[in-house]
Enzyme design. Structure first.
Site, short mmCIF file in Angstrom:
data_model
loop_
_atom_site.label_atom_id
_atom_site.label_comp_id
_atom_site.label_asym_id
_atom_site.label_seq_id
_atom_site.Cartn_x
_atom_site.Cartn_y
_atom_site.Cartn_z
N GLU A 1 106.30 20.93 76.97
CA GLU A 1 105.99 19.76 76.15
C GLU A 1 107.19 18.82 76.05
O GLU A 1 107.04 17.60 76.16
CB GLU A 1 105.54 20.21 74.76
N ASP B 1 108.91 25.70 74.42
CA ASP B 1 110.08 25.07 75.03
C ASP B 1 110.76 24.18 74.01
O ASP B 1 110.16 23.72 73.04
CB ASP B 1 109.69 24.28 76.27
#
Length: 455
Positions: free
Chosen positions: A156, A91
């Site tokens: 994250e 991500d």
């Protein structure tokens, strides 16, 4: 052996570009208010398939509590071999102002020897370093002397804790002797480093109210208490004349003992304007890695354009407090809240809304895997590894340390100051992907320090 691996890494350059371009093209921002969550799922499938080609026959997607998918997998080693866990995340941060980018954020673009695109370094470049290392090792004869595990998560950047929740429910799935957290990097291009210190973080919102409603500044200004001025007064007490963060009850005298951060290099890396001074006392390393640091992330007040001639009845600010290892972020949050409450002027009504906390992290550096990594970096870069701090926080490191207390946790990666992670024009130096890949390949080929399997 070093030369054979280096040649294999170099021969993979075109594929690294193509794979990174494909991965950067997926806008895997784990915020459904900005991008469809399906984009994160698409990135997860790409990662799963790429590692499945490299011997992770059971590579699979697991859904976490925040709705994102983590990629898990294993590649068996010989009996009694140490287990090494490879970590990264797919991500990315949102692109922010796309007009501030020189080239489209989700199109990998080469300029002056660097590759630009959102996630090119943080952290898709690190995924490519893992893949490149494993492809290089595939060119050698024989099996690896280690057992490999893999986890690549998808939340994250948003900090929603999906993987942390999953690990607490399934701790045995990722148990390892060595954990390579590839979400960090070097002091500069070509200067190898391991990150050994992460600051913890907490945030809060402070609100100030002084009036029931807006008042005409001509009729009431001068006597009516202005909430925005009160907020400015409160905030001004949090730094001294040198810009040192000064919160009642928090030690602001910590010192950094690792690699120093040269002042002029920091000015260039941070793009500090000519004539503007750096903040605080002591060294740059002291300030960014060893002491509390407070940042005002945002203020609620009328914008300049269209502002009316009124005294403000209310104002608010969001504050972020980073704390080094040795300071409990919850205690720091309490100290900051108390300081703010005591600083409110004129009897203004001040309230504090507390946010979550993330603990700081300090890595051990005296184990066999750390020594082996230092040797691998030296051979890959032709210079010794240094020790760095990281001003940001990676909460997962503390979960790893809690669940696997005997594991060595090594933070490394392709990121360095020129990457401008989280900012427009994020980039990566392709030679850093190659060097990190070679470092990892050497480390794994040499058996990760010849550890024994954890019980």
């Amino acid at each position: 052996m070093r030369d054979r691996l280096a040649a294999a890494v170099d021969a993979d350059t075109d594929r690294v570009w193509g794979d990174l371009a494909d991965l950067v093209a997926i806008p895997s921002v784990a915020d459904p208010d900005q991008y469809p969550l399906e984009e994160c799922h698409r990135a997860a499938r790409w990662v799963r398939d790429a590692f499945a080609e490299l011997g992770f026959d059971d590579a699979r997607l697991v859904e976490t509590s925040d709705g994102t998918h983590a990629v898990l997998g294993e590649r068996p080693g010989p009996p009694g071999a140490p287990t090494v866990l490879l970590y990264a995340h797919y991500d990315v941060q949102p692109p922010l102002d796309e007009t501030a980018w020189t080239s489209p954020p989700f199109t990998l673009t080469e300029r002056d020897g660097r590759w630009y695109g959102r996630g090119a370094s943080d952290c898709k470049g690190n995924i490519l370093a893992h893949l490149t290392a494993l492809r290089a090792l595939r060119t050698l004869d024989g099996d690896l002397p280690v057992h490999l595990k893999l986890v690549v998560e998808g939340s994250e950047e948003q900090g929603t804790g999906g993987l942390e929740d999953y690990l607490r429910r399934h701790p045995e799935e990722l148990r390892a002797d060595v954990i390579l957290v590839c979400d960090a990097g070097n002091a500069a291009v070509g200067e190898p480093a391991a990150t050994v210190s992460l600051r913890g973080v907490t945030d809060l919102v402070v609100r100030v109210e002084t009036l029931a409603s807006e008042l005409h500044s001509g009729a009431f200004g001068g006597a009516a208490p202005d909430a925005l001025v009160a907020l400015v007064h409160v905030l001004s007490t949090l730094w001294d004349d040198q810009g040192q963060t000064t919160i009642d009850g928090l030690d602001d005298g910590g010192t950094w003992s690792g690699r120093p951060y040269d002042t002029e290099r920091f000015r260039r890396d941070a793009q500090v304007l000519d004539g503007v001074e750096l903040l605080g006392r002591g060294t740059v390393g002291d300030q960014i890695w060893a002491r509390p640091a407070l940042t005002v992330l945002g203020i609620d007040s009328p914008p300049v354009d269209g502002a009316a001639a009124v005294v403000q009845p209310r104002a608010a600010a969001r504050l972020s407090l980073r704390v080094p290892p040795g300071i409990d972020p919850l205690r720091a949050q309490n100290a900051l809240a108390g300081h703010l409450e005591r600083a409110a002027p004129w009897g203004a009504r001040l309230s504090v809304e507390r946010g979550p906390v993330a603990m700081p992290f300090l890595a051990a550096t005296d184990g066999p895997a750390f020594t082996a990594m230092a040797g691998a970096m030296r051979d890959a870069y032709d210079r010794d590894m240094s020790l760095l701090g990281l001003g940001g926080s990676i909460p997962l490191c503390n979960v790893f340390a809690e669940l696997y207390p005997d594991a060595e946790i090594i933070l490394m990666g392709v990121e360095e100051p020129q990457c401008l992670i989280h900012a427009p024009d994020e980039s990566v130096a392709p030679e850093e992907i190659a060097r990190v890949a070679l470092t990892e390949a050497l480390f794994l080929h040499r058996g990760a320090g010849r550890l024994t399997t954890a019980p």
